[in-house]
Design a protein around this motif. Structure first.
Motif, PDB file in Angstrom:
ATOM      1  N   TRP A   1      -2.224   1.068  -0.671  1.00 27.40           N
ATOM      2  CA  TRP A   1      -0.895   0.605  -1.100  1.00 27.40           C
ATOM      3  C   TRP A   1      -0.982  -0.107  -2.451  1.00 27.40           C
ATOM      4  N   VAL A   2      -1.992  -0.909  -2.655  1.00 24.17           N
ATOM      5  CA  VAL A   2      -2.152  -1.590  -3.945  1.00 24.17           C
ATOM      6  C   VAL A   2      -2.429  -0.569  -5.039  1.00 24.17           C
ATOM      7  N   ARG A   3      -3.278   0.375  -4.724  1.00 20.80           N
ATOM      8  CA  ARG A   3      -3.601   1.414  -5.703  1.00 20.80           C
ATOM      9  C   ARG A   3      -2.359   2.214  -6.084  1.00 20.80           C
ATOM     10  N   ALA A   4      -1.527   2.544  -5.099  1.00 17.34           N
ATOM     11  CA  ALA A   4      -0.296   3.291  -5.375  1.00 17.34           C
ATOM     12  C   ALA A   4       0.634   2.491  -6.280  1.00 17.34           C
ATOM     13  N   VAL A   5       0.826   1.220  -5.957  1.00 22.16           N
ATOM     14  CA  VAL A   5       1.736   0.382  -6.741  1.00 22.16           C
ATOM     15  C   VAL A   5       1.216   0.225  -8.173  1.00 22.16           C
ATOM     16  N   ARG A   6      -0.086   0.068  -8.330  1.00 19.70           N
ATOM     17  CA  ARG A   6      -0.655  -0.028  -9.687  1.00 19.70           C
ATOM     18  C   ARG A   6      -0.344   1.244 -10.477  1.00 19.70           C
ATOM     19  N   TYR A   7      -0.497   2.385  -9.826  1.00 24.99           N
ATOM     20  CA  TYR A   7      -0.223   3.634 -10.547  1.00 24.99           C
ATOM     21  C   TYR A   7       1.253   3.733 -10.919  1.00 24.99           C
ATOM     22  N   TYR A   8       2.140   3.445  -9.979  1.00 25.08           N
ATOM     23  CA  TYR A   8       3.568   3.548 -10.277  1.00 25.08           C
ATOM     24  C   TYR A   8       3.978   2.591 -11.391  1.00 25.08           C
ATOM     25  N   ASN A   9       3.286   1.468 -11.493  1.00 26.56           N
ATOM     26  CA  ASN A   9       3.586   0.540 -12.583  1.00 26.56           C
ATOM     27  C   ASN A   9       3.296   1.165 -13.948  1.00 26.56           C
ATOM     28  N   SER A  10       2.374   2.123 -13.994  1.00 25.98           N
ATOM     29  CA  SER A  10       2.026   2.761 -15.265  1.00 25.98           C
ATOM     30  C   SER A  10       3.068   3.770 -15.728  1.00 25.98           C
ATOM     31  N   VAL A  11       3.962   4.182 -14.813  1.00 29.27           N
ATOM     32  CA  VAL A  11       4.943   5.211 -15.177  1.00 29.27           C
ATOM     33  C   VAL A  11       6.394   4.789 -14.901  1.00 29.27           C
ATOM     34  N   ALA A  12       6.610   3.702 -14.192  1.00 27.82           N
ATOM     35  CA  ALA A  12       7.949   3.382 -13.691  1.00 27.82           C
ATOM     36  C   ALA A  12       8.980   3.150 -14.783  1.00 27.82           C
ATOM     37  N   ARG A  13       8.567   2.695 -15.947  1.00 27.29           N
ATOM     38  CA  ARG A  13       9.537   2.359 -16.998  1.00 27.29           C
ATOM     39  C   ARG A  13       9.578   3.391 -18.116  1.00 27.29           C
TER      40      ARG A  13
END
Length: 224
Positions: A167-179
């Protein structure tokens, strides 16, 4: 007492929530009501709407629990997952688990559905175990304080075993593309999903499947 308007939930789901809430006993009653058409935020939306994302340890209870809604739980941030600021202390309405009513640990391999305790009458978890490590989405207020995001039925208060959990790994990745612009983010996520699918690693497979959900905009509506 469960509020009447629950954004299209099934009668089966409402009954399950009502029965679960009835088992709480001495814990304060909670209920939530969403506007018609409420949509559970996707992980990508949660990340994009956060000013900081932290891992925080559940600490002591605040308050003696004798009143209907004054008890809170201390949360001690330990690691900044995303953003530039990490508060020293946080607190959230809730209780520490007891022998009678225990907090349900999050499934470390679940990346889509919210913790089952989010369906216990309050639309968010409010029973925690001391020492749990929670991943928290935060928004910064005008006064400089941080508010914990706790969208109804969303994965906003999930516990994880450590900072390397899926879950932490997923959130870190989404932070790289979310904006990023949507088209650019979609192209990058499609490429990452294909890369992860090709590794043969079981955790990579979990992440690849969840990236597919974010691309499609699929929301967690685990009411039935």
């Amino acid at each position: 007492m469960i509020a009447a308007n629950h954004g299209g939930m099934t009668s089966k789901a409402l009954m399950a929530i009502a029965l679960a809430a009835a088992t709480i006993g001495s814990l304060p009653a909670q209920a939530c009501s969403m506007a018609a058409g409420y949509k559970t935020p996707t992980t990508l939306e949660l990340v994009a709407g956060s000013d900081s994302i932290v891992l925080a340890r559940v600490g002591a209870a605040i308050g003696d629990g004798s009143g209907p809604d004054q008890t809170s739980v201390e949360l001690i941030p330990e690691q900044l997952v995303a953003g530039t600021e990490m508060p020293a202390r946080l607190q959230i309405f809730g209780h520490l688990g007891t022998d009678r009513f225990q907090a349900t640990p999050s499934d470390p391999n679940e990346l889509h559905k919210a913790n089952p305790d989010a369906f216990m009458g309050g639309c968010n978890r409010y029973v925690f175990k001391r020492g749990m490590l929670l991943l928290l989405f935060l928004r910064k207020m005008r006064d400089g304080s941080f508010r914990i995001v706790s969208s109804a039925f969303a994965r906003t208060l999930e516990d994880v075993p450590d900072a390397f959990a899926p879950w932490v790994r997923a959130v870190r990745y989404y932070n790289s593309v979310a904006r990023l612009p949507k088209k650019e983010a979609k192209t990058l996520m499609q490429a990452e999903r294909e890369r992860l699918e090709a590794t043969g690693d079981p955790v990579d497979a979990l992440l690849a499947k969840d990236i597919g959900r974010q691309i499609s905009g699929k929301r967690s509506q685990n009411f039935d």
